[in-house]
Enzyme design. Structure first.
Site, mmCIF file in Angstrom:
data_model
loop_
_atom_site.group_PDB
_atom_site.id
_atom_site.type_symbol
_atom_site.label_atom_id
_atom_site.label_comp_id
_atom_site.label_asym_id
_atom_site.label_seq_id
_atom_site.Cartn_x
_atom_site.Cartn_y
_atom_site.Cartn_z
ATOM 1 N N CYS A 8 0.863 -1.179 0.000
ATOM 2 C CA CYS A 8 0.000 0.000 0.000
ATOM 3 C C CYS A 8 0.903 1.234 0.000
ATOM 4 C CB CYS A 8 -1.000 -0.006 1.159
ATOM 5 S SG CYS A 8 -0.310 0.243 2.804
ATOM 6 N N SER A 15 -1.782 -2.644 4.009
ATOM 7 C CA SER A 15 -0.894 -3.783 3.732
ATOM 8 C C SER A 15 -0.480 -4.529 5.000
ATOM 9 C CB SER A 15 0.311 -3.374 2.888
ATOM 10 O OG SER A 15 1.080 -2.369 3.481
ATOM 11 N N ASP A 123 -8.570 3.200 1.806
ATOM 12 C CA ASP A 123 -7.546 3.474 2.811
ATOM 13 C C ASP A 123 -8.197 4.026 4.076
ATOM 14 O OD1 ASP A 123 -5.347 4.231 4.299
ATOM 15 O OD2 ASP A 123 -4.296 5.135 2.593
#
Length: 152
Positions: A8, A15, A123
């Site tokens: 990420c 991640s 995110d």
């Protein structure tokens, strides 16, 4: 041994969440000698920082450890060292390909392309929704684990 790298932007939210979930699944399925899991970021914003407090809290709810995890930046050797470079969104795919000069490498792909969702993992740094990220990571990791087991 198959090696998986989740990627990420900063390597503190998405991640590492995927890394921890996948490590947990690998362990529960008795595959620790066959599958290695790690994560990295395309940026250098958070090198050596632990996972975001929201990521740690969400994983703790499910009894999943983040012990010893620290953010690192993607490095050129990752293309050689890992069998699957699993990016959290389109931007991470583009950045990974550019950073690693990996054009045409099938091992670089977007995480949720393995699932019916075929979208980016939002995110939680921006959305604040760590539950959505966890749910998508769990589904993606379960699907990826099936793929890896078929490849073993």
């Amino acid at each position: 041994m198959k090696q998986v790298l989740f990627i990420c932007l900063g390597n503190i939210c998405r991640s590492p969440m995927a890394e921890a979930v996948m490590r947990d699944l690998v362990e529960k399925n008795g595959l620790t000698s066959k599958i290695k899991v790690d994560s990295a970021g395309t940026s250098d914003y958070h090198i050596d920082e632990p996972p975001h407090r929201g990521t740690k809290a969400k994983l703790q709810e499910y009894g999943i450890s983040t012990s010893g995890m620290k953010a690192r930046q993607l490095r050129s050797s990752d293309l050689r060292d890992f069998d699957y470079l699993v990016c959290m969104d389109d931007s991470n795919v583009s950045n990974t390909i550019e950073m690693l000069r990996a054009e045409g490498h099938a091992k670089v792909f977007r995480f949720l392309d393995l699932t019916p969702h075929k979208k980016d993992v939002p995110d939680p740094w921006y959305t604040g929704d760590f539950q959505e990220t966890y749910d998508l990571c769990l589904e993606g990791c379960e699907t990826l684990l099936e793929k890896i087991e078929a490849d073993l």
